[in-house]
Write a protein that holds these residues in place. Sequence first.
Motif, PDB file in Angstrom:
ATOM      1  N   LYS A   1       0.642  -1.940   5.920  1.00  0.00           N
ATOM      2  CA  LYS A   1       0.175  -0.994   4.899  1.00  0.00           C
ATOM      3  C   LYS A   1      -1.301  -0.627   5.121  1.00  0.00           C
ATOM      4  CE  LYS A   1      -0.109  -0.284  -0.040  1.00  0.00           C
ATOM      5  NZ  LYS A   1      -0.972  -0.760  -1.050  1.00  0.00           N
ATOM      6  N   GLU A   2      -2.140  -1.634   5.412  1.00  0.00           N
ATOM      7  CA  GLU A   2      -3.560  -1.348   5.646  1.00  0.00           C
ATOM      8  C   GLU A   2      -3.755  -0.459   6.861  1.00  0.00           C
ATOM      9  OE1 GLU A   2      -6.730  -4.166   5.137  1.00  0.00           O
ATOM     10  OE2 GLU A   2      -5.361  -5.584   4.170  1.00  0.00           O
ATOM     11  N   LEU A   3      -2.989  -0.719   7.920  1.00  0.00           N
ATOM     12  CA  LEU A   3      -3.102   0.103   9.125  1.00  0.00           C
ATOM     13  C   LEU A   3      -2.696   1.546   8.823  1.00  0.00           C
ATOM     14  CD1 LEU A   3      -3.777   0.217  12.120  1.00  0.00           C
ATOM     15  CD2 LEU A   3      -1.403  -0.445  12.592  1.00  0.00           C
ATOM     16  N   GLN A   4      -1.613   1.716   8.090  1.00  0.00           N
ATOM     17  CA  GLN A   4      -1.171   3.066   7.727  1.00  0.00           C
ATOM     18  C   GLN A   4      -2.233   3.789   6.894  1.00  0.00           C
ATOM     19  OE1 GLN A   4       2.547   2.086   5.831  1.00  0.00           O
ATOM     20  NE2 GLN A   4       3.717   2.271   7.736  1.00  0.00           N
ATOM     21  N   GLU A   5      -2.856   3.069   5.953  1.00  0.00           N
ATOM     22  CA  GLU A   5      -3.900   3.680   5.124  1.00  0.00           C
ATOM     23  C   GLU A   5      -5.106   4.096   5.966  1.00  0.00           C
ATOM     24  OE1 GLU A   5      -4.813   0.958   1.949  1.00  0.00           O
ATOM     25  OE2 GLU A   5      -2.850   1.240   1.012  1.00  0.00           O
ATOM     26  N   LEU A   6      -5.477   3.271   6.946  1.00  0.00           N
ATOM     27  CA  LEU A   6      -6.610   3.620   7.815  1.00  0.00           C
ATOM     28  C   LEU A   6      -6.292   4.822   8.692  1.00  0.00           C
ATOM     29  CD1 LEU A   6      -7.942   0.128   8.914  1.00  0.00           C
ATOM     30  CD2 LEU A   6      -9.130   1.829   7.522  1.00  0.00           C
ATOM     31  N   MET A   7      -5.036   4.944   9.105  1.00  0.00           N
ATOM     32  CA  MET A   7      -4.642   6.101   9.921  1.00  0.00           C
ATOM     33  C   MET A   7      -4.651   7.369   9.069  1.00  0.00           C
ATOM     34  SD  MET A   7      -4.274   4.952  12.862  1.00  0.00           S
ATOM     35  CE  MET A   7      -4.253   3.328  13.537  1.00  0.00           C
ATOM     36  N   ARG A   8      -4.237   7.240   7.823  1.00  0.00           N
ATOM     37  CA  ARG A   8      -4.176   8.384   6.911  1.00  0.00           C
ATOM     38  C   ARG A   8      -5.574   8.775   6.424  1.00  0.00           C
ATOM     39  NH1 ARG A   8      -0.125   6.388   4.390  1.00  0.00           N
ATOM     40  NH2 ARG A   8      -1.313   5.344   2.786  1.00  0.00           N
ATOM     41  N   ASP A   9      -6.418   7.778   6.182  1.00  0.00           N
ATOM     42  CA  ASP A   9      -7.742   8.009   5.611  1.00  0.00           C
ATOM     43  C   ASP A   9      -8.776   7.176   6.374  1.00  0.00           C
ATOM     44  OD1 ASP A   9      -9.834   8.739   3.944  1.00  0.00           O
ATOM     45  OD2 ASP A   9      -9.284   7.311   2.363  1.00  0.00           O
TER      46      ASP A   9
ATOM     47  N   ASP B   1       1.577  -3.131  20.343  1.00  0.00           N
ATOM     48  CA  ASP B   1       2.470  -2.603  19.303  1.00  0.00           C
ATOM     49  C   ASP B   1       3.419  -3.638  18.717  1.00  0.00           C
ATOM     50  OD1 ASP B   1       1.333  -0.110  19.436  1.00  0.00           O
ATOM     51  OD2 ASP B   1       2.848   0.709  20.804  1.00  0.00           O
ATOM     52  N   SER B   2       3.615  -4.753  19.395  1.00  0.00           N
ATOM     53  CA  SER B   2       4.556  -5.756  18.899  1.00  0.00           C
ATOM     54  C   SER B   2       3.882  -6.856  18.073  1.00  0.00           C
ATOM     55  CB  SER B   2       5.296  -6.394  20.084  1.00  0.00           C
ATOM     56  OG  SER B   2       4.380  -7.123  20.883  1.00  0.00           O
ATOM     57  N   ASP B   3       2.558  -6.748  17.863  1.00  0.00           N
ATOM     58  CA  ASP B   3       1.830  -7.817  17.161  1.00  0.00           C
ATOM     59  C   ASP B   3       0.892  -7.235  16.103  1.00  0.00           C
ATOM     60  OD1 ASP B   3       0.487 -10.078  16.314  1.00  0.00           O
ATOM     61  OD2 ASP B   3      -0.223 -10.651  18.313  1.00  0.00           O
ATOM     62  N   LEU B   4       1.285  -7.341  14.847  1.00  0.00           N
ATOM     63  CA  LEU B   4       0.457  -6.826  13.748  1.00  0.00           C
ATOM     64  C   LEU B   4      -0.796  -7.668  13.497  1.00  0.00           C
ATOM     65  CD1 LEU B   4       3.154  -5.893  11.091  1.00  0.00           C
ATOM     66  CD2 LEU B   4       1.424  -4.365  12.032  1.00  0.00           C
ATOM     67  N   TYR B   5      -0.886  -8.833  14.116  1.00  0.00           N
ATOM     68  CA  TYR B   5      -1.970  -9.771  13.818  1.00  0.00           C
ATOM     69  C   TYR B   5      -3.169  -9.656  14.769  1.00  0.00           C
ATOM     70  CZ  TYR B   5       1.326 -11.717  10.560  1.00  0.00           C
ATOM     71  OH  TYR B   5       2.203 -11.872   9.502  1.00  0.00           O
TER      72      TYR B   5
ATOM     73  N   GLN C   1     -10.397  -8.554  -0.590  1.00  0.00           N
ATOM     74  CA  GLN C   1     -11.031  -7.890   0.561  1.00  0.00           C
ATOM     75  C   GLN C   1      -9.934  -7.299   1.439  1.00  0.00           C
ATOM     76  OE1 GLN C   1     -14.107  -7.593   0.334  1.00  0.00           O
ATOM     77  NE2 GLN C   1     -14.937  -9.411  -0.626  1.00  0.00           N
ATOM     78  N   ASN C   2     -10.329  -6.358   2.292  1.00  0.00           N
ATOM     79  CA  ASN C   2      -9.379  -5.773   3.232  1.00  0.00           C
ATOM     80  C   ASN C   2     -10.131  -5.323   4.483  1.00  0.00           C
ATOM     81  OD1 ASN C   2     -10.536  -3.212   2.674  1.00  0.00           O
ATOM     82  ND2 ASN C   2      -9.160  -2.924   0.945  1.00  0.00           N
ATOM     83  N   ILE C   3      -9.429  -4.704   5.388  1.00  0.00           N
ATOM     84  CA  ILE C   3     -10.039  -4.291   6.654  1.00  0.00           C
ATOM     85  C   ILE C   3     -11.189  -3.330   6.401  1.00  0.00           C
ATOM     86  CG2 ILE C   3      -9.630  -3.271   8.920  1.00  0.00           C
ATOM     87  CD1 ILE C   3      -8.025  -5.904   7.979  1.00  0.00           C
ATOM     88  N   ARG C   4     -10.998  -2.438   5.485  1.00  0.00           N
ATOM     89  CA  ARG C   4     -12.038  -1.452   5.162  1.00  0.00           C
ATOM     90  C   ARG C   4     -13.322  -2.156   4.711  1.00  0.00           C
ATOM     91  NH1 ARG C   4     -10.930   4.082   3.876  1.00  0.00           N
ATOM     92  NH2 ARG C   4      -8.771   3.531   4.195  1.00  0.00           N
ATOM     93  N   THR C   5     -13.217  -3.149   3.818  1.00  0.00           N
ATOM     94  CA  THR C   5     -14.429  -3.831   3.343  1.00  0.00           C
ATOM     95  C   THR C   5     -15.050  -4.679   4.444  1.00  0.00           C
ATOM     96  OG1 THR C   5     -13.141  -5.658   2.376  1.00  0.00           O
ATOM     97  CG2 THR C   5     -13.736  -3.841   0.907  1.00  0.00           C
ATOM     98  N   VAL C   6     -14.218  -5.265   5.301  1.00  0.00           N
ATOM     99  CA  VAL C   6     -14.745  -6.041   6.428  1.00  0.00           C
ATOM    100  C   VAL C   6     -15.547  -5.134   7.356  1.00  0.00           C
ATOM    101  CG1 VAL C   6     -14.120  -7.276   8.550  1.00  0.00           C
ATOM    102  CG2 VAL C   6     -12.999  -7.854   6.381  1.00  0.00           C
TER     103      VAL C   6
END
Length: 166
Positions: free
Chosen positions: A12-20, A32-36, A115-120
């Motif tokens: 979800k966070e990755l999708q949000e960063l791609m969108r915004d 592509d096979s590792d979300l971590y 916290q999330n990727i954006r705040t980091v």
Amino acid sequence: MTQIPSALILRKELQELMRDPVEGFSAGLADDSDLYEWDVTVMGPPDTYYEGGLFRARLSFPRDYPDKPPVLRFKSEMYHPNVYPNGLVCISILHAPGEDENGYEDASERWNPVQNIRTVMLSVISMMSSPNDESPANVDAAKEWRDNRDSFRRRVSQVVRRSQEE
């Protein structure tokens, strides 16, 4: 197949960063096979010594994210008081939640699950703009930052040039 909650959150966070996207950095999966494991590029903030730099980094997430913080390590050379010589970023938001056993930080400054990727990444950009030389990860960089800004600026200029050539 059920996914663990951290995978759903990261997707979800990755999708949000791609969108915004957020100005100053870009992020995507390292594989592509590792979300971590994410590859990140941090643009040197305007009006800082790092301006013009394109710094590559790896963001690694624990399986219990967002309860525990990710780890951010620059793959590009980085000379900064809050970055260890091996590239590991040392800022409060990336420290495990709870009280600091050394008493340097309040629990409120450390990681928490809101916290999330954006705040980091915004914290990393802020770190590049305003180094904290009070509890440095790179003692030499902190000393040079404090005692000889011209030398520090020259050293960072070399790092910025090399980052542009990667």
